[in-house]
Enzyme design. Structure first.
Site, short mmCIF file in Angstrom:
data_model
loop_
_atom_site.label_atom_id
_atom_site.label_comp_id
_atom_site.label_asym_id
_atom_site.label_seq_id
_atom_site.Cartn_x
_atom_site.Cartn_y
_atom_site.Cartn_z
N ASP A 56 20.59 34.29 102.90
CA ASP A 56 20.80 32.99 102.24
C ASP A 56 21.32 31.95 103.22
O ASP A 56 22.03 32.29 104.17
CB ASP A 56 21.82 33.13 101.10
CG ASP A 56 21.25 33.85 99.89
OD1 ASP A 56 20.02 33.92 99.78
OD2 ASP A 56 22.05 34.34 99.06
N TYR A 84 27.50 44.32 105.34
CA TYR A 84 27.96 42.93 105.20
C TYR A 84 29.48 42.89 105.21
O TYR A 84 30.14 43.83 104.75
CB TYR A 84 27.50 42.34 103.85
CG TYR A 84 26.02 42.20 103.68
CD1 TYR A 84 25.35 41.05 104.06
CD2 TYR A 84 25.28 43.24 103.11
CE1 TYR A 84 23.98 40.92 103.88
CE2 TYR A 84 23.90 43.12 102.93
CZ TYR A 84 23.26 41.96 103.32
OH TYR A 84 21.90 41.84 103.14
N ASP A 98 27.83 32.18 93.93
CA ASP A 98 28.36 31.86 95.26
C ASP A 98 28.70 30.37 95.28
O ASP A 98 28.84 29.75 94.22
CB ASP A 98 27.37 32.26 96.38
CG ASP A 98 26.07 31.45 96.35
OD1 ASP A 98 25.93 30.53 95.52
OD2 ASP A 98 25.17 31.75 97.18
N ARG A 190 26.13 38.69 96.00
CA ARG A 190 26.59 37.69 95.01
C ARG A 190 26.77 38.34 93.64
O ARG A 190 27.74 38.08 92.94
CB ARG A 190 25.56 36.56 94.87
CG ARG A 190 25.53 35.62 96.05
CD ARG A 190 24.55 34.50 95.80
NE ARG A 190 23.18 34.89 95.99
CZ ARG A 190 22.15 34.31 95.37
NH1 ARG A 190 22.35 33.35 94.50
NH2 ARG A 190 20.92 34.69 95.63
#
Length: 233
Positions: A56, A84, A98, A190
């Protein structure tokens, strides 16, 4: 990691290039920039360039970009396990899960202890059912989910099975919680943020995200655009 100067032949035969995608860039913009730089420096009219797994615009970190014959490896690379790191903000939600959209609801957090936060991670280890965010690039009836979301159209999104092999809280700075996650292809961090908030009896959204690993590829070995330009003929 040592980086060599590339030749036009290298790009045609195929390369897996490791990039540290900057915040604010789409994965597509970075691919376009890399393709343009290769064509310009190598005087190649046409070269195949593609990425293995979208990141993203609001996330930074590792993006694998394949060139030439190695674009055939994209599907295989997309299937690799990913790691992540990032931050959840507790006590509020956003429609996109988010910071792409504004806070739409706030919640109490007084009842939550640090032990609760650490304990909640165990709810997500293993194979879980996850509903992707409505603000996603997934398609339904030929239209991207975020197009429905932006038009205010209600849409039912089926859940999918994803696997989370590691999920740890690295720091708690209330209301912010830093984490590290190792997960399968197709996992939305998310959605994990949103579900994590629900598990704690509050709201949560993803306030920062960085991809640090894809399979055996590490972000420490990745280049930025300037670093890549310096390796071009």
């Amino acid at each position: 990691m040592e980086h060599k100067i590339y030749t036009p032949e290298d790009f045609k035969e195929g390369q897996i290039l490791l990039f540290d995608k900057p915040l604010g860039w789409t994965s597509f913009q970075l691919v376009n920039k890399v393709r343009w730089l290769i064509r310009k420096s190598c005087h190649i009219k046409k070269i195949k360039v593609g990425h293995a797994g979208t990141l993203d615009p609001l996330a930074s970190g590792l993006l694998l970009i394949c060139t030439g014959k190695f674009t055939k490896k994209i599907e295989e690379l997309q299937g690799q396990v990913k790691e992540y790191t990032g931050t959840f903000t507790l006590g509020a939600t956003t429609p996109s899960y988010d910071m792409e959209t504004e806070v739409n609801e706030t919640f109490e957090t007084e009842h939550i202890s640090e032990e609760d936060i650490i304990g909640a991670t165990f709810e997500f280890i293993g194979v879980i059912d996850q509903v992707p965010p409505v603000f996603s690039a997934l398609k339904k009836d030929g239209k991207r989910m975020y197009e429905y979301a932006r038009n205010g159209e209600a849409i039912e999104i089926p859940s999918r099975k994803v696997e989370i092999t590691e999920f740890e809280i690295t720091e708690v700075r209330f209301p912010e919680v830093d984490f590290r996650v190792v997960c399968s292809k197709g996992t939305y961090i998310r959605s994990l943020a949103n579900d994590f908030g629900k598990t704690l009896g509050t709201g949560a959204y993803l306030s920062s995200l960085r991809r640090t690993k894809i399979g055996g590829f590490l972000v420490e070995d990745a280049l930025d655009v300037t670093g890549f330009e310096n390796l071009l003929p």
